[in-house]
Design an enzyme around this catalytic site. Structure first.
Site, mmCIF file in Angstrom:
data_model
loop_
_atom_site.group_PDB
_atom_site.id
_atom_site.type_symbol
_atom_site.label_atom_id
_atom_site.label_comp_id
_atom_site.label_asym_id
_atom_site.label_seq_id
_atom_site.Cartn_x
_atom_site.Cartn_y
_atom_site.Cartn_z
ATOM 1 N N ASP A 160 1.073 -1.104 0.056
ATOM 2 C CA ASP A 160 -0.178 0.109 0.167
ATOM 3 C C ASP A 160 1.045 1.109 -0.163
ATOM 4 O OD1 ASP A 160 -1.846 -2.267 0.514
ATOM 5 O OD2 ASP A 160 -2.829 -1.447 2.441
ATOM 6 N N GLU A 390 1.593 -9.037 11.516
ATOM 7 C CA GLU A 390 1.218 -8.861 10.460
ATOM 8 C C GLU A 390 3.013 -8.628 10.377
ATOM 9 O OE1 GLU A 390 -1.210 -5.510 10.086
ATOM 10 O OE2 GLU A 390 -1.364 -5.468 8.093
#
Ligand code: DGY
Length: 419
Positions: A160, A390
């Site tokens: 992203d 993550e």
């Protein structure tokens, strides 16, 4: 221990036919590449569940062949932008953009692991759908026929907020501020997430595309962000090769020819992306018509696409070695020492196990077993040290973002199995 914990995480994040990336509320839906990669984790202990993950994802495929980056199945109120914002697809329960196409690679993995005869019914259902999706990439995202398929939103790249997008995103109008609507920062520290300036633009892009009803024929032309990402295209090239293998084993000669032409176009495009002076593969801004000279991890992924690439460009191996020498845990998602490098902020430096798995695979296939082992070891060590996060700080190994993360657990299962 790690294996048992990984299985527990996947079971806990299993919402019945699909897996959420984390149960914390940060991502309460099915994400495309998360799900596919998670299926390889399920394959280590539950074959049926692995196939189901992929089949549930493809139940959300659009009539034009696109497979959305998010499919919303249940209560998605803890996420922004959720289904009421996206309203994508015939069901209005998906996003309107896609994500890196790892599905064909995973389906091949499952077919080889469990045997072609045994998995034939799954292949007969999935392979035509995969071919439709791959056709869509070249039709909708490469209408100029350059071979370099474009992403029209940073979210499509999966990386992203990579510094690679900075200049291309800066020219996108920010639209109204969404700072108050953001929910991600209630689950993860704002300092390790994309900035507000980036978020406003992410959402403004969604609004622009929704206003066009996500019309495949319109989006490429109106997109103010359009980048041919070398990482995305490497993943697509590998997926093409895996899809070709599946089609061939099913005797579909026409399909093989079609995918051969996709492979040839992608190979040419990736070769053009090699920068001789900087010894790196660069993405291309298809609006400003310039390559983007930023050394992100995406530029190492041609290794995963092509087992011959290091023979043509041995400097890419020197680059990985340099990066690994500069950090405690590899592989950083952006080149350490650069001004844009941030060791804790999402895709601006942290280590992500899914990309490590791709690099490990690519290094092995290119004949660099020792380097592959280092990547594998760092991946397992960082989880052992900090848990199933993550992503991770490459300098300290600190765990960042969401916890008990599905794709981290899946990669631990996969890496543990691939000594
Ligand atoms: C997010 O919300 O951060 C996701 O990466 C978008 O897909």
């Amino acid at each position: 221990m790690m294996r048992q914990k990984s299985i527990e995480i996947l079971r806990a994040n299993d919402k019945g036919g699909y897996t959420v990336p984390t149960s914390s509320g940060l991502y309460p839906a099915q994400w495309n590449w998360d799900s596919c990669l998670v299926a390889m984790g399920f394959a280590q202990f539950d074959e049926g569940r692995a196939w189901q993950e992929i089949e549930t994802l493809f139940s959300g495929q659009w009539p034009d062949g696109m497979v959305p980056h998010i499919i919303f199945h249940g209560d998605d109120s803890s996420y922004f932008p959720n289904s009421s914002v996206w309203r994508g697809g015939p069901s209005k329960r998906s996003s309107g953009i896609t994500q890196p196409p790892v599905a064909a690679t995973v389906v091949r993995y499952l077919a080889e692991r469990f045997g072609f005869e045994h998995t034939l019914a799954h292949l007969q259902t999935l392979v035509p759908k995969l071919l439709d999706w791959h056709r869509w990439f070249y039709r909708a995202r490469d209408p100029e026929g350059s071979g370099f398929v474009a992403v029209i939103h940073p979210w499509e790249s999966g990386m992203d907020n990579s510094p690679i997008w900075d200049a291309s995103l800066a020219v996108v109008p920010p639209g109204p501020s969404v700072a108050k609507l953001r929910k991600d920062t209630t689950f993860a520290d704002v300092a390790v997430r994309p900035t507000s300036a980036e978020y406003d633009r992410y959402i403004n892009l969604v609004m622009m595309y929704r206003n066009e009803n996500y019309d495949e024929g319109r989006l490429y032309d109106i997109a103010p962000f359009r980048v041919c990402d070398v990482g995305f295209n490497s993943i697509l090239l590998r997926a093409n090769r895996d899809l070709r293998f599946l089609l061939e084993s099913m005797g579909d000669e026409q399909g093989v020819l079609e995918v051969d032409s996709m492979i040839a176009r992608s190979c040419d495009a990736l070769e053009r992306a090699w920068d001789e002076n900087d010894a790196h593969f660069y993405s291309f801004d298809s609006i400003s018509r310039r390559y983007i000279p930023k050394p992100g991890i995406a530029g190492l992924l041609p290794l995963y696409a092509d087992p011959e690439v290091s023979r043509r460009h041995p400097e890419i191996i020197a680059r990985i070695k340099k990066w690994l020498g500069d950090v405690k845990y590899g592989v950083p998602s952006f080149e350490p020492g650069r001004p844009e490098f941030e060791s804790k902020r999402y895709w601006r430096g942290p280590v992500w196990l899914v990309v490590n798995w791709m690099l490990m695979t690519g290094l092995r296939e290119n004949g660099y077993e020792e380097l592959a082992r280092r990547v594998r070891k760092d991946s397992l060590d960082v989880v052992e040290k900090s848990g199933f996060h993550e992503y991770f700080d490459p300098l300290t190994g600190e765990g960042l973002g969401g916890t008990d993360f599905s794709w981290t657990a899946a990669m631990v299962l996969l890496l543990s199995a691939s000594e």
